[in-house]
Design a protein around this motif. Structure first.
Motif, PDB file in Angstrom:
ATOM      1  N   UNK A   1      16.209  37.723   0.380  1.00 50.17           N
ATOM      2  CA  UNK A   1      16.297  38.964   1.133  1.00 50.17           C
ATOM      3  C   UNK A   1      15.612  40.057   0.329  1.00 50.17           C
ATOM      4  N   UNK A   2      14.692  40.760   0.942  1.00 49.14           N
ATOM      5  CA  UNK A   2      13.981  41.820   0.241  1.00 49.14           C
ATOM      6  C   UNK A   2      14.883  43.027   0.044  1.00 49.14           C
ATOM      7  N   UNK A   3      14.398  43.986  -0.736  1.00 54.34           N
ATOM      8  CA  UNK A   3      15.153  45.224  -0.959  1.00 54.34           C
ATOM      9  C   UNK A   3      15.360  45.995   0.339  1.00 54.34           C
ATOM     10  N   UNK A   4      14.459  45.803   1.280  1.00 53.33           N
ATOM     11  CA  UNK A   4      14.598  46.464   2.581  1.00 53.33           C
ATOM     12  C   UNK A   4      15.345  45.583   3.576  1.00 53.33           C
ATOM     13  N   UNK A   5      16.010  44.524   3.059  1.00 55.08           N
ATOM     14  CA  UNK A   5      16.853  43.631   3.849  1.00 55.08           C
ATOM     15  C   UNK A   5      16.070  42.829   4.890  1.00 55.08           C
ATOM     16  N   UNK A   6      14.859  42.455   4.549  1.00 56.13           N
ATOM     17  CA  UNK A   6      14.057  41.583   5.394  1.00 56.13           C
ATOM     18  C   UNK A   6      14.090  40.168   4.818  1.00 56.13           C
ATOM     19  N   UNK A   7      14.276  39.194   5.691  1.00 59.53           N
ATOM     20  CA  UNK A   7      14.302  37.806   5.244  1.00 59.53           C
ATOM     21  C   UNK A   7      12.895  37.326   4.926  1.00 59.53           C
ATOM     22  N   UNK A   8      12.742  36.711   3.756  1.00 62.15           N
ATOM     23  CA  UNK A   8      11.435  36.225   3.339  1.00 62.15           C
ATOM     24  C   UNK A   8      11.543  34.763   2.917  1.00 62.15           C
ATOM     25  N   UNK A   9      10.479  34.037   3.147  1.00 63.99           N
ATOM     26  CA  UNK A   9      10.425  32.641   2.747  1.00 63.99           C
ATOM     27  C   UNK A   9       9.523  32.456   1.550  1.00 63.99           C
ATOM     28  N   UNK A  10       9.801  31.425   0.779  1.00 62.42           N
ATOM     29  CA  UNK A  10       9.019  31.141  -0.417  1.00 62.42           C
ATOM     30  C   UNK A  10       8.787  29.637  -0.483  1.00 62.42           C
TER      31      UNK A  10
ATOM     32  N   UNK B   1      23.572  29.798   2.534  1.00 64.65           N
ATOM     33  CA  UNK B   1      23.533  31.227   2.225  1.00 64.65           C
ATOM     34  C   UNK B   1      24.713  31.592   1.337  1.00 64.65           C
ATOM     35  N   UNK B   2      24.456  32.473   0.376  1.00 60.56           N
ATOM     36  CA  UNK B   2      25.524  32.855  -0.550  1.00 60.56           C
ATOM     37  C   UNK B   2      26.343  34.007   0.024  1.00 60.56           C
ATOM     38  N   UNK B   3      27.008  34.770  -0.839  1.00 60.60           N
ATOM     39  CA  UNK B   3      27.961  35.773  -0.387  1.00 60.60           C
ATOM     40  C   UNK B   3      27.310  37.036   0.130  1.00 60.60           C
ATOM     41  N   UNK B   4      28.116  38.096   0.216  1.00 60.74           N
ATOM     42  CA  UNK B   4      27.639  39.377   0.725  1.00 60.74           C
ATOM     43  C   UNK B   4      26.542  39.940  -0.157  1.00 60.74           C
ATOM     44  N   UNK B   5      25.684  40.733   0.461  1.00 57.08           N
ATOM     45  CA  UNK B   5      24.604  41.381  -0.268  1.00 57.08           C
ATOM     46  C   UNK B   5      25.165  42.560  -1.049  1.00 57.08           C
ATOM     47  N   UNK B   6      24.786  42.666  -2.322  1.00 59.66           N
ATOM     48  CA  UNK B   6      25.254  43.761  -3.163  1.00 59.66           C
ATOM     49  C   UNK B   6      24.689  45.084  -2.644  1.00 59.66           C
ATOM     50  N   UNK B   7      25.535  46.092  -2.573  1.00 58.93           N
ATOM     51  CA  UNK B   7      25.140  47.441  -2.139  1.00 58.93           C
ATOM     52  C   UNK B   7      24.617  47.464  -0.702  1.00 58.93           C
ATOM     53  N   UNK B   8      25.226  46.665   0.173  1.00 56.23           N
ATOM     54  CA  UNK B   8      24.861  46.661   1.588  1.00 56.23           C
ATOM     55  C   UNK B   8      26.124  46.545   2.415  1.00 56.23           C
TER      56      UNK B   8
END
Length: 669
Positions: free
Chosen positions: A275-284, A225-232
């Motif tokens: 991470x979605x815009x609504x901060x939900x974890x998604x897999x691809x 996992x990378x760094x902090x989420x921007x604007x969160x």
């Protein structure tokens, strides 16, 4: 964040202290003297002005004689970069905009309009296009090649549609892998870092009888996992780790003095989190493969031909859609001389791409299945007006595609050598970016939280190709054998750029719940101008130290048609690129087979994305105890604990780039 002045001062101090370790008369290790180092650093000069490039003319041409803004990352440059991915390598190229969105996503372009799916940059791997016709752009997360197998990376800034067709609007990146004849034997590579947790590679090659060679390889890549989420806030975790396994083979057969055959292929499979815009974890889920065959035939010293065919399959499943795509491509070219002053290259090509796309609530395609064909032909004539002084290149590409039908992409390039080691060049070109499936067939629904309002963004069958008329002027000079300067300026006039045109609201009562639909349709109601300057210089300070510097200036001005209702396109588009970029790269050979390499980057603020300017310092300390072994340790982004680079990605929350350290070992046998 530290200022640029503080970053440059730290960089200079490190270089000064290290370079004082020895002088030109110093022995550099056990039995190793400066002549041995000189042998090792021949690549320093080759990377600047002696490198050959094939992308511009479809034939080998010295970089110093190319009538375009050209840069080459060589094998040794790749080895000493400290990079584990192709996007990280591309930071070294002056004039490119490279920014990271999250652990697995990058925004890369040349000369403006940057974003995750930069639609105006064509990327090739051994002549195979990895540009996706779905969104227009490149999925960089699946280009997980073993970097030790790369021969070089050629970057052409500016239009290249005359030879390579649609979508080579602002530049071309051509990634060229090594002939299997040059990779005989074994290689094991292991990389461990605080962010790139595990990067493992293995390769083995050998002979397949007389004049035939092969190699097989596999590479595993795992990023934390990378760094902090921007604007969160701090409670939101990035959850964007990813891993991918990539394997492949290549065979090369010199059938005779006049014929050679190449067959190569790759397969990959990976899991990518975001991470979605609504901060939900998604897999691809991603998987795919390709196979490519190339036949080269030499008719005479002045005539040859190439026939290339490839098949590519990609699969990608996200929460928004599932795409399966098959692409078949065949390309033929013939080069010959007409008299003593004309060299002509011409060719024809055909591509068929079919897709099966299952959309979900937020993003759908109509039709869900589509097959698109592209027919093409090109011709280019290099005319020597004055031997060794003046050369004119004229050419054009003719294309027919199912969306916009007939397209033409002409160019004219003039190269003048007024004095020895001085080259002046100019070019006038037209290039197009043909519509993608997203431009034409997509339907995207965006619900406004806590309201009945839904924005429905849809493609349009009336969407036409974006196009550019580009004017370039460049100058190269080499005042001494140790110093080389390359300057390129450009002015690009764009027409029919993408806009989203808003219509009148529609009230929808059935099916429930009640919705207020605000329609928005893709259109071509924006024009623009982009102009700038790109400067790079290479200086071999001593036999054991080389510096490379680069500076990029870019300005963008956009204008809407009077009938356009898109209120945000101009302001957003004009501020997508950093106005100034500066880079300093240092390669230093130390005693005892040690190498100390430093990479300093300054990137100006990006107004549209509210990204502040930043200074990035990467360093690498390498040791080659034997010719078959490389050891290295290093750090990335050392001047800052974290910073954002590009938060622009549809539906994805961007993360900040953190400071990291790494260690690696490679062994050849």
């Amino acid at each position: 964040m530290r200022s640029i002045h503080g970053g440059f001062a730290a960089f200079a101090a490190v270089l000064f202290n290290v370079s004082c370790l020895f002088s030109e008369e110093t022995s550099v290790g056990s039995g190793i003297t400066l002549p041995a180092i000189q042998e090792e650093i021949r690549w320093l000069q080759a990377e600047s002005f002696l490198s050959e490039v094939t992308t511009l003319s479809r034939k080998p041409v010295k970089l110093s004689d190319s009538a375009a803004a050209t840069f080459v990352i060589t094998q040794e440059g790749i080895r000493r970069s400290g990079a584990t991915t192709i996007p990280e390598l591309l930071r070294m190229v002056p004039g490119l905009e490279v920014s990271r969105i999250d652990a697995s996503k990058w925004a890369i372009t040349s000369r403006g309009f940057n974003g995750r799916f930069s639609s105006k940059l064509l990327v090739l791997i051994d002549g195979r296009s990895v540009y996706t016709p779905l969104f227009s752009g490149v999925y960089w997360d699946i280009q997980n090649y073993l970097l030790e197998d790369l021969e070089r990376i050629e970057v052409i800034r500016g239009p290249g549609g005359t030879l390579w067709g649609a979508n080579a609007v602002n530049g071309i990146i051509n990634i060229i892998t090594k002939n299997s004849k040059d990779t005989r034997g074994g290689l094991i590579k292991q990389w461990i870092g605080t962010k790139e947790r595990n990067v493992s590679g293995i390769r083995y090659g050998g002979n397949l009888g007389k004049d035939a060679y092969y190699r097989c390889y596999a590479r595993y890549f795992n990023h934390d996992d990378s760094g902090d989420v921007v604007n969160a806030d701090d409670s939101v975790e990035s959850n964007d780790k990813w891993d991918i396994l990539h394997g492949g083979f290549r065979t090369d057969w010199d059938v005779s003095d006049a014929n050679s055959l190449t067959l190569q292929g790759d397969m990959y499979n990976g899991d990518i989190n975001e991470l979605s815009r609504s901060f939900e974890r998604r897999g691809e889920d991603v998987s795919g493969g390709n196979i490519l065959g190339l036949w080269q035939h030499i008719f005479s010293d002045t005539s040859d031909m190439k026939l290339k065919m490839y098949f590519d399959r990609t699969y990608r499943k996200t929460d928004a859609q599932r795409e399966t795509r098959h692409t078949f491509d065949i390309d033929f070219q013939h080069k010959f001389c007409s008299g003593s002053r004309q060299e002509i290259v011409w060719g024809i090509g055909y591509q068929l791409t079919t897709d099966d796309i299952k959309g979900f609530t937020t993003l759908m395609y109509d039709p869900s299945r589509e097959g698109l064909s592209t027919y093409s032909a090109f011709v280019q004539n290099e005319i020597t007006l004055i031997p060794d002084k003046l050369q004119l290149t004229l050419g054009t590409k003719l294309m027919y595609n199912d969306f916009t039908e007939f397209e033409i992409q002409p160019s004219a390039r003039l190269l003048w050598r007024p004095f020895e080691n001085h080259t002046l060049w100019g070019a006038v070109s037209r290039a197009v970016r043909t519509p993608s499936r997203f431009d034409r067939d997509s339907v995207q629904n965006v619900d406004i939280p806590f309201s009945p309002v839904r924005i429905e963004v849809s493609g349009s069958n009336d969407f036409v190709s974006e196009n550019v008329h580009a004017y370039e002027l460049g100058y190269r000079f080499q005042p001494s054998k140790h110093f080389f300067v390359d300057i390129a300026s450009y002015y690009s006039a764009y027409n029919d750029l993408l806009t989203s045109e808003t219509g009148d609201p529609v009230f929808r009562f059935s099916p429930p719940p009640f919705k207020i639909i605000i329609p928005s349709v893709h259109d071509n109601k924006m024009d623009g101008e982009v102009y700038g300057l790109e400067v790079s210089a290479n200086w071999t300070v001593t036999d054991y130290w080389r510096l490379t510097a680069g500076y990029t200036l870019i300005r963008t001005q956009l204008d809407l048609d009077k009938t356009s209702t898109d209120t945000g396109a101009v302001k957003f588009g004009e501020g997508l690129s950093p106005r100034n970029q500066v880079q300093f790269l240092s390669y230093l050979d130390l005693p005892y087979n040690l190498e100390f390499d430093s990479f300093l980057y300054y990137v100006d603020h990006v107004a549209s994305l509210d990204i502040p300017s930043y200074v990035r310092l990467d360093v690498r300390l390498g040791w080659r105890p034997t010719k078959s072994m490389d050891l290295s340790i290093g750090g990335k982004n050392l001047l800052d604990d974290k910073h954002p680079e590009n938060p622009r990605a549809i539906g994805v929350s961007a993360t900040e780039v953190e400071r990291s350290v790494f260690g690696s070992i490679s062994w050849r046998f």
